[in-house]
Write an enzyme that holds these catalytic residues in place. Structure first.
Site, mmCIF file in Angstrom:
data_model
loop_
_atom_site.group_PDB
_atom_site.id
_atom_site.type_symbol
_atom_site.label_atom_id
_atom_site.label_comp_id
_atom_site.label_asym_id
_atom_site.label_seq_id
_atom_site.Cartn_x
_atom_site.Cartn_y
_atom_site.Cartn_z
ATOM 1 N N HIS A 72 0.814 -1.464 0.423
ATOM 2 C CA HIS A 72 0.127 -0.164 0.351
ATOM 3 C C HIS A 72 0.712 1.443 0.030
ATOM 4 O O HIS A 72 1.633 1.479 1.290
ATOM 5 C CB HIS A 72 -0.843 -0.298 1.672
ATOM 6 C CG HIS A 72 -2.502 -0.934 1.567
ATOM 7 N ND1 HIS A 72 -3.549 -0.413 2.141
ATOM 8 C CD2 HIS A 72 -2.595 -1.858 0.039
ATOM 9 C CE1 HIS A 72 -4.111 -1.601 1.457
ATOM 10 N NE2 HIS A 72 -3.688 -2.272 0.927
ATOM 11 N N TYR A 201 -8.648 5.833 8.801
ATOM 12 C CA TYR A 201 -8.938 5.255 10.081
ATOM 13 C C TYR A 201 -9.506 6.512 9.995
ATOM 14 O O TYR A 201 -9.552 7.643 9.155
ATOM 15 C CB TYR A 201 -7.476 5.791 10.132
ATOM 16 C CG TYR A 201 -6.316 4.926 10.723
ATOM 17 C CD1 TYR A 201 -5.570 4.773 9.269
ATOM 18 C CD2 TYR A 201 -6.032 4.410 11.468
ATOM 19 C CE1 TYR A 201 -4.537 3.824 9.586
ATOM 20 C CE2 TYR A 201 -5.603 3.152 12.211
ATOM 21 C CZ TYR A 201 -3.919 2.941 10.612
ATOM 22 O OH TYR A 201 -3.800 1.940 10.588
ATOM 23 N N PRO A 293 -2.871 -0.374 19.306
ATOM 24 C CA PRO A 293 -2.332 -0.678 17.870
ATOM 25 C C PRO A 293 -2.580 0.583 16.729
ATOM 26 O O PRO A 293 -2.373 -0.164 15.739
ATOM 27 C CB PRO A 293 -3.821 -2.000 17.641
ATOM 28 C CG PRO A 293 -4.622 -1.274 18.823
ATOM 29 C CD PRO A 293 -3.757 -1.143 19.878
ATOM 30 N N LYS A 297 2.299 -0.374 15.477
ATOM 31 C CA LYS A 297 4.091 -0.424 15.234
ATOM 32 C C LYS A 297 4.046 -1.229 16.401
ATOM 33 O O LYS A 297 5.436 -2.152 15.852
ATOM 34 C CB LYS A 297 4.325 0.832 15.487
ATOM 35 C CG LYS A 297 4.005 1.954 15.034
ATOM 36 C CD LYS A 297 5.254 1.942 13.953
ATOM 37 C CE LYS A 297 5.224 2.838 13.286
ATOM 38 N NZ LYS A 297 4.857 2.156 11.930
ATOM 39 N N TYR A 385 4.553 6.353 10.407
ATOM 40 C CA TYR A 385 3.985 5.241 9.725
ATOM 41 C C TYR A 385 4.323 4.454 8.894
ATOM 42 O O TYR A 385 4.762 2.987 9.552
ATOM 43 C CB TYR A 385 2.929 5.910 9.028
ATOM 44 C CG TYR A 385 1.388 4.960 8.873
ATOM 45 C CD1 TYR A 385 0.633 4.254 9.860
ATOM 46 C CD2 TYR A 385 1.605 3.376 7.766
ATOM 47 C CE1 TYR A 385 -0.429 3.691 9.853
ATOM 48 C CE2 TYR A 385 0.455 2.912 7.771
ATOM 49 C CZ TYR A 385 -0.194 2.581 9.043
ATOM 50 O OH TYR A 385 -1.593 1.634 8.917
HETATM 51 P P1 RFL Z 1 3.409 -12.666 20.671
HETATM 52 O O1 RFL Z 1 2.894 -12.490 19.456
HETATM 53 O O2 RFL Z 1 2.667 -12.433 22.073
HETATM 54 O O3 RFL Z 1 3.780 -13.876 21.206
HETATM 55 C C1 RFL Z 1 4.505 -14.105 23.253
HETATM 56 C C2 RFL Z 1 4.554 -16.131 22.632
HETATM 57 O O4 RFL Z 1 4.861 -15.925 24.453
HETATM 58 C C3 RFL Z 1 4.102 -17.306 24.426
HETATM 59 N N1 RFL Z 1 4.160 -17.536 25.166
HETATM 60 C C4 RFL Z 1 4.324 -18.245 26.545
HETATM 61 N N2 RFL Z 1 5.515 -19.261 26.064
HETATM 62 C C5 RFL Z 1 6.446 -20.554 27.054
HETATM 63 N N3 RFL Z 1 5.951 -19.914 28.541
HETATM 64 C C6 RFL Z 1 5.191 -18.609 28.782
HETATM 65 N N4 RFL Z 1 5.016 -18.978 30.304
HETATM 66 C C7 RFL Z 1 5.042 -17.910 28.074
HETATM 67 N N5 RFL Z 1 3.753 -16.340 27.928
HETATM 68 C C8 RFL Z 1 3.786 -16.164 27.131
HETATM 69 C C9 RFL Z 1 3.033 -17.211 24.092
HETATM 70 O O5 RFL Z 1 1.516 -18.291 23.786
HETATM 71 C C10 RFL Z 1 3.002 -16.702 22.431
HETATM 72 O O6 RFL Z 1 2.639 -17.451 21.686
HETATM 73 O O7 RFL Z 1 4.595 -11.483 21.323
HETATM 74 P P2 RFL Z 1 5.907 -10.867 20.393
HETATM 75 O O8 RFL Z 1 6.144 -12.239 19.381
HETATM 76 O O9 RFL Z 1 6.858 -10.029 20.715
HETATM 77 O O10 RFL Z 1 5.216 -10.315 18.683
HETATM 78 C C11 RFL Z 1 4.242 -9.086 19.055
HETATM 79 C C12 RFL Z 1 3.359 -9.323 18.463
HETATM 80 O O11 RFL Z 1 2.525 -10.250 18.622
HETATM 81 C C13 RFL Z 1 1.938 -8.037 18.735
HETATM 82 O O12 RFL Z 1 3.089 -6.703 19.818
HETATM 83 C C14 RFL Z 1 1.083 -7.418 17.439
HETATM 84 O O13 RFL Z 1 -0.001 -8.369 17.458
HETATM 85 C C15 RFL Z 1 0.462 -6.050 18.056
HETATM 86 N N6 RFL Z 1 -0.649 -5.387 16.813
HETATM 87 C C16 RFL Z 1 -0.113 -4.981 15.844
HETATM 88 N N7 RFL Z 1 0.891 -4.623 15.469
HETATM 89 C C17 RFL Z 1 1.822 -4.288 14.320
HETATM 90 O O14 RFL Z 1 2.611 -4.294 14.456
HETATM 91 N N8 RFL Z 1 0.580 -3.566 13.087
HETATM 92 C C18 RFL Z 1 -0.659 -3.841 13.003
HETATM 93 O O15 RFL Z 1 -1.519 -3.073 12.395
HETATM 94 C C19 RFL Z 1 -0.877 -4.766 14.791
HETATM 95 N N9 RFL Z 1 -2.748 -5.290 14.828
HETATM 96 C C20 RFL Z 1 -1.731 -5.821 17.399
HETATM 97 C C21 RFL Z 1 -2.159 -5.036 15.952
HETATM 98 C C22 RFL Z 1 -2.007 -6.520 18.349
HETATM 99 C C23 RFL Z 1 -3.666 -6.130 18.673
HETATM 100 N N10 RFL Z 1 -4.142 -7.436 19.608
HETATM 101 C C24 RFL Z 1 -4.798 -8.689 19.564
HETATM 102 C C25 RFL Z 1 -2.833 -7.090 20.522
HETATM 103 C C26 RFL Z 1 -3.950 -5.560 16.494
HETATM 104 C C27 RFL Z 1 -4.522 -6.232 17.589
HETATM 105 C C28 RFL Z 1 -6.213 -6.302 17.694
HETATM 106 C C1 PHB Z 2 -5.163 -4.943 11.279
HETATM 107 O O1 PHB Z 2 -5.234 -4.607 10.052
HETATM 108 O O2 PHB Z 2 -5.489 -5.307 12.004
HETATM 109 C C2 PHB Z 2 -4.864 -3.565 11.125
HETATM 110 C C3 PHB Z 2 -4.595 -2.276 10.816
HETATM 111 C C4 PHB Z 2 -3.821 -1.197 10.691
HETATM 112 C C5 PHB Z 2 -3.923 -0.824 12.593
HETATM 113 C C6 PHB Z 2 -3.757 -1.922 13.496
HETATM 114 C C7 PHB Z 2 -4.935 -3.331 13.020
HETATM 115 O O3 PHB Z 2 -3.734 0.475 13.420
#
Ligand code: RFL
Ligand code: PHB
Length: 390
Positions: A72, A201, A293, A297, A385
């Protein structure tokens, strides 16, 4: 058992670090609390910076993303009944983002790990890091009723916000910075074509909304909701009515609706732990910091942490120099805090805050209006961004 690096957690940060180490001939074992199916069922991020896509390529796990991901060049911001485009490509001198779901990233990294013989223990219970303030750290865990011990050189805490790594550090050695927001995001996925070619957004007096996507036929939509709301309070009909009410009329009319295939609520939080290194234990990704989110980032910060840590570990094993590892916490935090600032700003500018009322809404509209009439302000938004350099 012995390995060079024990990685706790098989989210994107653990898998990416593990793959880069494996490709470089550095032994590592991943210990994951959940099952592989559970890790793959989590639906989260969708926007990848170029730094992140480059690291997936470097790990040898970028092929499907390059084929199926959607590059994009911009996104829209909607407010006051109109849409305004942020020309990421034009404002940043040719940078773009990649729309590719975190679930797919995780899948590709797991496939690569399986193909290159990397060891992962799923459903590892009671994982605990020990002795990381000494030269001989080790990690214990339980599996199928037996207790295991892995001796290692370093421990990478890639276990997310709720993980054990950060909690294992003495309270006096760590400082936590935190801000919880007074609302959450209700997110759905539906097999309907996205309403726009790019993300939208939206700032609206009823609250924030985001139109994102996973493909040309699969939409990912969010609305700001109350922290007291339950998923069951939100029928599909209520969700579609609410998101359309928060978009400009012309956009709402174009929106295709359909049954949701996933629906969940996430709270919004800013959080940073300092430092990110404790002797031979490193905190990586969400284990060390959380962003709301809105700026997309979180996953991208996990990737930049991995960049710094992997470079440090590689330097250690190649040259016996600890310079890169010694610089890890400071380098990672410098980038983390800038992303924290940006995510806080995007969140503050686009959401309805209960305490600021109609005055707050007017200030937000003025800020957005300024943004679209100032090339300097638009450039600052675009530059953050697409991701600051590392
Ligand atoms: P994770 O993905 O949480 O993975 C951690 C792993 O560790 C395991 N774990 C354990 N394992 C062994 N022993 C324990 N005691 C443990 N405790 C936990 C867990 O089961 C899991 O498998 O962390 P990691 O790898 O640092 O990754 C981070 C990302 O997942 C997170 O920052 C993103 O998902 C955030 N996020 C977004 N980030 C973006 O860059 N762009 C986005 O568009 C974006 N959208 C989002 C998001 C996060 C969201 N939520 C639900 C938090 C949208 C949402 C809705
Ligand atoms: C997503 O596609 O899940 C998404 C996109 C942009 C954001 C957060 C989540 O800022």
């Amino acid at each position: 058992m012995r390995t060079q690096v024990v990685i706790i957690g098989s989210g994107p940060s653990g898998l990416l670090l593990g793959q880069l180490l494996t490709n470089d001939g550095i032994d590592n074992i991943i210990l994951e609390r959940s099952s592989q199916e559970h890790v793959l069922a989590r639906i989260r991020a969708g926007v990848l910076e170029e730094g992140t896509t480059a690291m997936l390529d470097e790990a040898g796990a970028g092929e499907r993303m390059r084929r199926e991901g959607l590059p994009h060049d911009g996104f829209d911001m909607a407010f006051d009944g109109r849409r305004h485009r942020v020309d990421l490509f034009g404002l940043t001198g040719g940078k773009r983002v990649m729309i590719y779901g975190q679930t797919e990233v995780t899948h590709d990294l797991m496939d690569k790990r399986a193909a290159t013989g990397g060891a992962t223990v799923y459903e590892a219970a009671d994982v605990a890091p020990h002795g990381f303030d000494s030269e001989r750290p080790y990690v214990t865990y339980k599996k199928d009723g037996a207790t295991f011990r892995i001796d290692c050189d370093f421990i990478a805490g890639c276990d997310g916000y709720h993980g054990i790594s950060r909690k294992s550090v003495p309270e006096t050695a760590i400082k936590l910075y935190e801000r919880a927001y007074p609302f959450g995001w209700l997110g759905i996925i539906a097999e309907v074509p996205p309403v726009g070619e790019e993300l939208i957004y939206a700032n609206h007096p009823r609250g924030f909304a985001l139109c994102s996507m996973r493909s040309h036929t699969r939409s990912r939509y969010y609305v700001q909701c109350s922290l007291d709301d339950k998923v069951d309070d939100w029928s599909d009909d209520r969700f579609w009515d609410e998101i359309r009410a928060r978009l400009p009329a012309a956009t709402a009319e174009q929106m295709t609706t359909g049954p949701s295939i996933e629906k969940s609520i996430a709270p919004l939080r800013s959080f940073v732990a300092e430092p990110l290194r404790f002797g031979r234990l490193f905190l990586v990704g969400d284990a060390g910091h959380i962003v709301p989110p809105t700026g997309a980032k979180g996953l991208n910060l996990a990737a930049s942490d991995v960049r710094y840590l992997f470079d440090g570990l590689r330097e250690f094993y190649a040259d016996r120099s600890s310079a890169g590892m010694d610089a890890y916490s400071q380098k990672a935090l410098a980038r983390v805090w800038k992303a924290e600032r940006f995510s806080w700003w995007m969140t503050s500018t686009l959401h309805k805050f209960p305490e600021t009322g109609a005055f707050g809404q007017k200030i937000q509209e003025a800020e957005l209006d300024y943004l679209f009439h100032s090339r300097a302000a638009s450039t600052a938004l675009a530059e953050n961004y697409v991701g600051l350099p590392y």
